[in-house]
Design a protein around this motif. Structure first.
Motif, PDB file in Angstrom:
ATOM      1  N   ALA A 104     -31.445 -33.288  -7.778  1.00  0.00           N
ATOM      2  CA  ALA A 104     -30.187 -34.031  -7.655  1.00  0.00           C
ATOM      3  C   ALA A 104     -30.463 -35.516  -7.459  1.00  0.00           C
ATOM      4  O   ALA A 104     -29.806 -36.363  -8.074  1.00  0.00           O
ATOM      5  CB  ALA A 104     -29.356 -33.471  -6.502  1.00  0.00           C
ATOM      6  N   CYS A 105     -31.440 -35.837  -6.624  1.00  0.00           N
ATOM      7  CA  CYS A 105     -31.824 -37.242  -6.420  1.00  0.00           C
ATOM      8  C   CYS A 105     -32.245 -37.886  -7.739  1.00  0.00           C
ATOM      9  O   CYS A 105     -31.855 -39.021  -8.034  1.00  0.00           O
ATOM     10  CB  CYS A 105     -32.976 -37.349  -5.418  1.00  0.00           C
ATOM     11  N   LEU A 106     -33.031 -37.165  -8.524  1.00  0.00           N
ATOM     12  CA  LEU A 106     -33.537 -37.697  -9.792  1.00  0.00           C
ATOM     13  C   LEU A 106     -32.425 -37.826 -10.834  1.00  0.00           C
ATOM     14  O   LEU A 106     -32.413 -38.783 -11.617  1.00  0.00           O
ATOM     15  CB  LEU A 106     -34.649 -36.801 -10.331  1.00  0.00           C
ATOM     16  N   SER A 110     -31.865 -42.907 -12.243  1.00  0.00           N
ATOM     17  CA  SER A 110     -32.848 -42.940 -13.334  1.00  0.00           C
ATOM     18  C   SER A 110     -34.120 -43.686 -12.965  1.00  0.00           C
ATOM     19  O   SER A 110     -35.211 -43.322 -13.406  1.00  0.00           O
ATOM     20  CB  SER A 110     -32.228 -43.557 -14.589  1.00  0.00           C
ATOM     21  N   ALA A 111     -34.006 -44.730 -12.139  1.00  0.00           N
ATOM     22  CA  ALA A 111     -35.203 -45.467 -11.716  1.00  0.00           C
ATOM     23  C   ALA A 111     -36.097 -44.575 -10.850  1.00  0.00           C
ATOM     24  O   ALA A 111     -37.324 -44.579 -11.002  1.00  0.00           O
ATOM     25  CB  ALA A 111     -34.806 -46.735 -10.960  1.00  0.00           C
ATOM     26  N   ALA A 116     -40.767 -40.817 -10.352  1.00  0.00           N
ATOM     27  CA  ALA A 116     -41.229 -39.441 -10.152  1.00  0.00           C
ATOM     28  C   ALA A 116     -42.051 -38.947 -11.336  1.00  0.00           C
ATOM     29  O   ALA A 116     -43.107 -38.329 -11.146  1.00  0.00           O
ATOM     30  CB  ALA A 116     -40.029 -38.531  -9.916  1.00  0.00           C
ATOM     31  N   VAL A 117     -41.600 -39.228 -12.544  1.00  0.00           N
ATOM     32  CA  VAL A 117     -42.351 -38.813 -13.735  1.00  0.00           C
ATOM     33  C   VAL A 117     -43.705 -39.524 -13.763  1.00  0.00           C
ATOM     34  O   VAL A 117     -44.731 -38.910 -14.074  1.00  0.00           O
ATOM     35  CB  VAL A 117     -41.542 -39.062 -15.020  1.00  0.00           C
ATOM     36  N   ALA A 118     -43.730 -40.804 -13.420  1.00  0.00           N
ATOM     37  CA  ALA A 118     -44.997 -41.542 -13.376  1.00  0.00           C
ATOM     38  C   ALA A 118     -45.945 -40.944 -12.336  1.00  0.00           C
ATOM     39  O   ALA A 118     -47.162 -40.911 -12.549  1.00  0.00           O
ATOM     40  CB  ALA A 118     -44.736 -43.017 -13.078  1.00  0.00           C
ATOM     41  N   ASP A 169     -41.020 -39.580   0.687  1.00  0.00           N
ATOM     42  CA  ASP A 169     -42.371 -39.481   1.246  1.00  0.00           C
ATOM     43  C   ASP A 169     -43.372 -39.072   0.172  1.00  0.00           C
ATOM     44  O   ASP A 169     -44.488 -39.584   0.115  1.00  0.00           O
ATOM     45  CB  ASP A 169     -42.417 -38.469   2.395  1.00  0.00           C
ATOM     46  N   ARG A 170     -42.963 -38.127  -0.671  1.00  0.00           N
ATOM     47  CA  ARG A 170     -43.843 -37.634  -1.730  1.00  0.00           C
ATOM     48  C   ARG A 170     -44.182 -38.716  -2.753  1.00  0.00           C
ATOM     49  O   ARG A 170     -45.260 -38.723  -3.340  1.00  0.00           O
ATOM     50  CB  ARG A 170     -43.162 -36.452  -2.436  1.00  0.00           C
ATOM     51  N   LEU A 171     -43.238 -39.634  -2.943  1.00  0.00           N
ATOM     52  CA  LEU A 171     -43.429 -40.677  -3.962  1.00  0.00           C
ATOM     53  C   LEU A 171     -43.962 -41.979  -3.403  1.00  0.00           C
ATOM     54  O   LEU A 171     -43.912 -43.002  -4.097  1.00  0.00           O
ATOM     55  CB  LEU A 171     -42.107 -40.931  -4.694  1.00  0.00           C
ATOM     56  N   LYS A 172     -44.488 -41.949  -2.204  1.00  0.00           N
ATOM     57  CA  LYS A 172     -45.043 -43.193  -1.623  1.00  0.00           C
ATOM     58  C   LYS A 172     -46.071 -43.783  -2.558  1.00  0.00           C
ATOM     59  O   LYS A 172     -46.944 -43.065  -3.064  1.00  0.00           O
ATOM     60  CB  LYS A 172     -45.697 -42.908  -0.274  1.00  0.00           C
ATOM     61  N   PRO A 173     -45.987 -45.088  -2.801  1.00  0.00           N
ATOM     62  CA  PRO A 173     -46.967 -45.722  -3.684  1.00  0.00           C
ATOM     63  C   PRO A 173     -48.386 -45.549  -3.160  1.00  0.00           C
ATOM     64  O   PRO A 173     -48.622 -45.581  -1.960  1.00  0.00           O
ATOM     65  CB  PRO A 173     -46.564 -47.208  -3.662  1.00  0.00           C
TER      66      PRO A 173
END
Length: 179
Positions: A104-106, A110-111, A116-118, A169-173
């Motif tokens: 749902a967040c994704l 779109s950004a 997330a895809v990256a 948290d999962r997508l932290k750079p």
């Protein structure tokens, strides 16, 4: 052991498209389903990045849709008793609440979907076959019209807000996913 997330992806996609249906015809329904499936796939791969993760959720089960149904106001018919009701709604046991929330967040951002895809670039799931998530990350006007409810930020907010912090948290750079 099941190291394939396809039952979880299929059930969670089905839950999203049942809860936020397309208002159009067959093409719109298909476009909406594709967008939901892409969002759920990315979310599932982020949540369960390794074959061991996938096998563990396959053994333990993802939890089901009861809380999601309650939040969206689904009727109680899905929880009627009896053999017919159990067979008809068995797929709901494979719905993953966290994956639905992350998807749902994704779908509404779109950004964030692009990020997330990256993040999946080095993930083992991506290495198996080339996958494109264009309808998720760059939906055109037809995609947006077809999935108007599925991408509506106000409608999806109660689901997206459940586990948004975990996704962030999962997508932290700088943190790579393990393959």
């Amino acid at each position: 052991m099941l190291a394939d997330l396809s039952p979880l992806i299929a059930a969670t996609t089905q839950w999203l498209t049942y809860s936020y249906p397309s208002g159009g015809g067959a093409l719109d329904s298909t476009l909406s389903d594709v967008q939901a499936r892409q969002g759920v796939t990315v979310a599932a791969w982020l949540r369960y990045p390794t074959p061991m993760d996938a096998a563990l959720v396959g053994m333990a089960g993802p939890g089901g849709s009861a809380r999601l149904d309650w939040i969206t106001g689904a009727d109680g018919a899905a929880y009627e008793t009896g053999a017919d009701a159990a067979d008809e709604y068995a797929w709901r046991t494979w719905v993953d609440e966290v994956v639905a929330s992350w998807a749902a967040c994704l779908l509404i951002d779109s950004a964030l979907a692009t990020t997330a895809v990256a993040a999946l670039a080095d993930c083992g799931h991506m290495a198996r076959s080339p996958v494109e998530f264009r309808r998720l990350v760059a939906p055109d006007e037809r995609d947006r019209r077809a999935a108007a409810l599925l991408r509506h930020p106000d409608l999806l907010a109660p689901i997206a807000d459940l586990h948004r912090a975990g996704l962030m948290d999962r997508l932290k750079p700088g943190e790579a996913l393990t393959a």
